[in-house]
Design a protein around this motif. Structure first.
Motif, PDB file in Angstrom:
ATOM      1  N   ILE A 146       0.832  -1.200   0.000  1.00 27.10           N
ATOM      2  CA  ILE A 146       0.000   0.000   0.000  1.00 27.10           C
ATOM      3  C   ILE A 146       0.870   1.255   0.000  1.00 27.10           C
ATOM      4  CG2 ILE A 146      -1.586   1.349   1.436  1.00 27.10           C
ATOM      5  CD1 ILE A 146      -2.986  -1.281   2.131  1.00 27.10           C
ATOM      6  N   ALA A 147       1.971   1.207   0.738  1.00 25.23           N
ATOM      7  CA  ALA A 147       2.891   2.351   0.761  1.00 25.23           C
ATOM      8  C   ALA A 147       3.548   2.549  -0.598  1.00 25.23           C
ATOM      9  CB  ALA A 147       3.957   2.137   1.838  1.00 25.23           C
ATOM     10  N   ILE A 148       3.923   1.446  -1.273  1.00 31.69           N
ATOM     11  CA  ILE A 148       4.534   1.524  -2.595  1.00 31.69           C
ATOM     12  C   ILE A 148       3.583   2.189  -3.581  1.00 31.69           C
ATOM     13  CG2 ILE A 148       5.277   0.138  -4.585  1.00 31.69           C
ATOM     14  CD1 ILE A 148       6.445  -1.870  -2.582  1.00 31.69           C
ATOM     15  N   MET A 149       2.287   1.909  -3.449  1.00 34.73           N
ATOM     16  CA  MET A 149       1.289   2.480  -4.355  1.00 34.73           C
ATOM     17  C   MET A 149       1.008   3.945  -4.073  1.00 34.73           C
ATOM     18  SD  MET A 149      -1.509  -0.511  -5.088  1.00 34.73           S
ATOM     19  CE  MET A 149      -1.765  -1.030  -3.387  1.00 34.73           C
ATOM     20  N   GLY A 150       1.544   4.472  -2.973  1.00 32.57           N
ATOM     21  CA  GLY A 150       1.410   5.890  -2.709  1.00 32.57           C
ATOM     22  C   GLY A 150       0.389   6.274  -1.660  1.00 32.57           C
ATOM     23  N   TYR A 151      -0.285   5.288  -1.059  1.00 31.01           N
ATOM     24  CA  TYR A 151      -1.248   5.597  -0.002  1.00 31.01           C
ATOM     25  C   TYR A 151      -0.519   5.887   1.303  1.00 31.01           C
ATOM     26  CZ  TYR A 151      -4.796   3.471  -3.024  1.00 31.01           C
ATOM     27  OH  TYR A 151      -5.632   3.168  -4.068  1.00 31.01           O
ATOM     28  N   ARG A 152      -1.069   6.809   2.051  1.00 30.54           N
ATOM     29  CA  ARG A 152      -0.562   7.080   3.392  1.00 30.54           C
ATOM     30  C   ARG A 152      -1.705   6.875   4.371  1.00 30.54           C
ATOM     31  NH1 ARG A 152       1.885  12.393   0.930  1.00 30.54           N
ATOM     32  NH2 ARG A 152       0.560  11.593  -0.728  1.00 30.54           N
ATOM     33  N   LEU A 153      -1.758   5.694   4.950  1.00 30.11           N
ATOM     34  CA  LEU A 153      -2.868   5.306   5.815  1.00 30.11           C
ATOM     35  C   LEU A 153      -2.378   5.101   7.245  1.00 30.11           C
ATOM     36  CD1 LEU A 153      -4.551   2.651   3.472  1.00 30.11           C
ATOM     37  CD2 LEU A 153      -4.993   5.116   3.583  1.00 30.11           C
ATOM     38  N   SER A 154      -3.267   5.331   8.179  1.00 28.74           N
ATOM     39  CA  SER A 154      -2.924   5.132   9.587  1.00 28.74           C
ATOM     40  C   SER A 154      -2.842   3.642   9.902  1.00 28.74           C
ATOM     41  CB  SER A 154      -3.983   5.786  10.477  1.00 28.74           C
ATOM     42  OG  SER A 154      -5.208   5.071  10.381  1.00 28.74           O
ATOM     43  N   PRO A 155      -2.115   3.266  10.983  1.00 27.53           N
ATOM     44  CA  PRO A 155      -2.074   1.853  11.394  1.00 27.53           C
ATOM     45  C   PRO A 155      -3.470   1.297  11.671  1.00 27.53           C
ATOM     46  CG  PRO A 155      -0.363   3.099  12.521  1.00 27.53           C
ATOM     47  CD  PRO A 155      -1.212   4.104  11.808  1.00 27.53           C
ATOM     48  N   GLN A 156      -4.358   2.126  12.205  1.00 27.61           N
ATOM     49  CA  GLN A 156      -5.721   1.675  12.484  1.00 27.61           C
ATOM     50  C   GLN A 156      -6.462   1.324  11.187  1.00 27.61           C
ATOM     51  OE1 GLN A 156      -4.342   4.475  13.628  1.00 27.61           O
ATOM     52  NE2 GLN A 156      -4.182   4.156  15.853  1.00 27.61           N
ATOM     53  N   THR A 157      -6.287   2.158  10.169  1.00 24.92           N
ATOM     54  CA  THR A 157      -6.931   1.895   8.884  1.00 24.92           C
ATOM     55  C   THR A 157      -6.357   0.640   8.242  1.00 24.92           C
ATOM     56  OG1 THR A 157      -7.354   4.253   8.528  1.00 24.92           O
ATOM     57  CG2 THR A 157      -7.413   2.828   6.593  1.00 24.92           C
ATOM     58  N   LEU A 158      -5.038   0.479   8.318  1.00 22.06           N
ATOM     59  CA  LEU A 158      -4.405  -0.719   7.768  1.00 22.06           C
ATOM     60  C   LEU A 158      -4.917  -1.973   8.461  1.00 22.06           C
ATOM     61  CD1 LEU A 158      -0.735   0.527   7.327  1.00 22.06           C
ATOM     62  CD2 LEU A 158      -2.284  -0.202   5.508  1.00 22.06           C
ATOM     63  N   ASN A 159      -5.072  -1.935   9.786  1.00 17.80           N
ATOM     64  CA  ASN A 159      -5.593  -3.091  10.516  1.00 17.80           C
ATOM     65  C   ASN A 159      -7.013  -3.415  10.078  1.00 17.80           C
ATOM     66  OD1 ASN A 159      -3.282  -3.546  12.052  1.00 17.80           O
ATOM     67  ND2 ASN A 159      -3.921  -2.138  13.675  1.00 17.80           N
ATOM     68  N   THR A 160      -7.810  -2.392   9.828  1.00 15.73           N
ATOM     69  CA  THR A 160      -9.178  -2.613   9.363  1.00 15.73           C
ATOM     70  C   THR A 160      -9.186  -3.278   7.995  1.00 15.73           C
ATOM     71  OG1 THR A 160      -9.980  -0.684  10.585  1.00 15.73           O
ATOM     72  CG2 THR A 160     -11.352  -1.465   8.769  1.00 15.73           C
ATOM     73  N   ILE A 161      -8.301  -2.821   7.112  1.00 18.95           N
ATOM     74  CA  ILE A 161      -8.202  -3.404   5.771  1.00 18.95           C
ATOM     75  C   ILE A 161      -7.787  -4.869   5.848  1.00 18.95           C
ATOM     76  CG2 ILE A 161      -6.852  -3.343   3.630  1.00 18.95           C
ATOM     77  CD1 ILE A 161      -6.822  -0.291   3.905  1.00 18.95           C
ATOM     78  N   VAL A 162      -6.809  -5.164   6.691  1.00 19.28           N
ATOM     79  CA  VAL A 162      -6.343  -6.550   6.829  1.00 19.28           C
ATOM     80  C   VAL A 162      -7.458  -7.445   7.341  1.00 19.28           C
ATOM     81  CG1 VAL A 162      -4.783  -8.063   8.094  1.00 19.28           C
ATOM     82  CG2 VAL A 162      -3.910  -5.943   7.094  1.00 19.28           C
ATOM     83  N   ARG A 163      -8.189  -6.980   8.336  1.00 19.08           N
ATOM     84  CA  ARG A 163      -9.289  -7.790   8.866  1.00 19.08           C
ATOM     85  C   ARG A 163     -10.352  -8.039   7.796  1.00 19.08           C
ATOM     86  NH1 ARG A 163      -8.681  -4.433  13.454  1.00 19.08           N
ATOM     87  NH2 ARG A 163     -10.485  -3.172  12.811  1.00 19.08           N
ATOM     88  N   ARG A 164     -10.582  -7.043   6.953  1.00 17.68           N
ATOM     89  CA  ARG A 164     -11.622  -7.172   5.923  1.00 17.68           C
ATOM     90  C   ARG A 164     -11.212  -8.119   4.808  1.00 17.68           C
ATOM     91  NH1 ARG A 164     -14.103  -8.208   2.204  1.00 17.68           N
ATOM     92  NH2 ARG A 164     -15.657  -7.012   1.018  1.00 17.68           N
ATOM     93  N   TYR A 165      -9.951  -8.121   4.414  1.00 15.87           N
ATOM     94  CA  TYR A 165      -9.548  -8.839   3.208  1.00 15.87           C
ATOM     95  C   TYR A 165      -8.673 -10.071   3.459  1.00 15.87           C
ATOM     96  CZ  TYR A 165     -11.525  -4.963   0.621  1.00 15.87           C
ATOM     97  OH  TYR A 165     -12.396  -4.035   0.105  1.00 15.87           O
ATOM     98  N   SER A 166      -8.359 -10.375   4.700  1.00 17.78           N
ATOM     99  CA  SER A 166      -7.492 -11.522   4.970  1.00 17.78           C
ATOM    100  C   SER A 166      -8.302 -12.755   5.359  1.00 17.78           C
ATOM    101  CB  SER A 166      -6.495 -11.192   6.077  1.00 17.78           C
ATOM    102  OG  SER A 166      -7.165 -10.981   7.308  1.00 17.78           O
ATOM    103  N   LYS A 167      -7.688 -13.913   5.123  1.00 19.80           N
ATOM    104  CA  LYS A 167      -8.220 -15.197   5.566  1.00 19.80           C
ATOM    105  C   LYS A 167      -7.131 -15.853   6.407  1.00 19.80           C
ATOM    106  CE  LYS A 167     -11.180 -16.002   1.503  1.00 19.80           C
ATOM    107  NZ  LYS A 167     -10.826 -14.789   0.729  1.00 19.80           N
ATOM    108  N   ASN A 168      -7.398 -15.989   7.694  1.00 17.09           N
ATOM    109  CA  ASN A 168      -6.409 -16.539   8.616  1.00 17.09           C
ATOM    110  C   ASN A 168      -5.092 -15.760   8.569  1.00 17.09           C
ATOM    111  OD1 ASN A 168      -8.158 -18.681   9.448  1.00 17.09           O
ATOM    112  ND2 ASN A 168      -7.598 -19.828   7.598  1.00 17.09           N
TER     113      ASN A 168
END
Length: 215
Positions: A146-168
């Motif tokens: 996500i950082a390589i693509m140019g997004y600057r997101l908070s750790p909280q937002t990143l954790n939310t994304i991981v929970r939404r799109y990850s499996k185990n």
């Protein structure tokens, strides 16, 4: 002040198939505030000799457009997913929604070419961070991507994304692409309303629903 982006390097990928010439207007188009602009595509673009045209027309309806099921077949036959599983129907729906500027629920050829450029960039990014070639990435690898693509997101937002799109705790390629589509589409929706490119906007409830429910 940091602004969200959907990938400063997005426009640097050519999105080419073997034997395909570089797409016109594929260079980055960056606005104030760090928002990359959409890739320009002309309706007058000629499909003659384009290797992608055969994939598209093989599944397109008489109206010259593809719906989600047709897009799924088109992408499968084109081999864009490589050794990864074919894209799910839901991922194909949100791909169309990302570029469906006339709200038909379908995608024309120029939109398909724009999608191909995005998919190529995202796949190269995914393969770069998937060093063990497992077909999945972990939390810290997704953050790096996500950082390589140019997004600057908070750790909280990143954790939310991981929970939404990850499996185990791992993110598969299909879910990774779905995540990239959502990030780009939501950022583009936000950017169009951030007229001064300052990083904040005012939404009315109905406008917010229209933008988020569409993707």
């Amino acid at each position: 002040m940091a602004y969200p982006g959907y990938g400063g390097g997005f426009g640097n990928f050519s999105g080419q198939m073997p034997g395909m010439q570089p797409m016109p207007g594929a260079g980055p188009n960056v606005f104030l505030g760090g928002y990359p602009g959409p890739l320009p595509y002309s309706d007058s673009y000629s499909s003659a000799g384009d290797p992608m045209w055969s994939y598209f027309t093989a599944v397109a309806g008489q109206d010259g457009e593809v719906d989600a099921e047709e897009l799924q077949r088109c992408l499968t036959e084109s081999g864009i997913s490589g050794t990864y599983s074919p894209f799910s129907l839901e991922t194909c729906r949100i791909m169309i929604a990302m570029l469906d500027r006339d709200y038909t629920g379908k995608m024309g050829f120029n939109e398909f070419k724009e999608l191909w450029a995005a998919l190529t960039a995202w796949k190269e990014n995914f393969m770069t961070i998937d060093r063990d070639r497992s077909g999945t990435v972990e939390h810290h690898e997704l953050s790096q991507s996500i950082a390589i693509m140019g997004y600057r997101l908070s750790p909280q937002t990143l954790n939310t994304i991981v929970r939404r799109y990850s499996k185990n705790g791992r993110i598969f390629f299909d879910d990774y692409v779905a995540c990239c589509v959502k990030l780009r589409a939501l950022t583009d929706f936000f950017r169009r309303r951030d007229h001064l490119q300052q990083g904040f906007v005012n939404f009315v409830y109905d406008d917010f629903l229209q933008g988020t429910m569409a993707i």
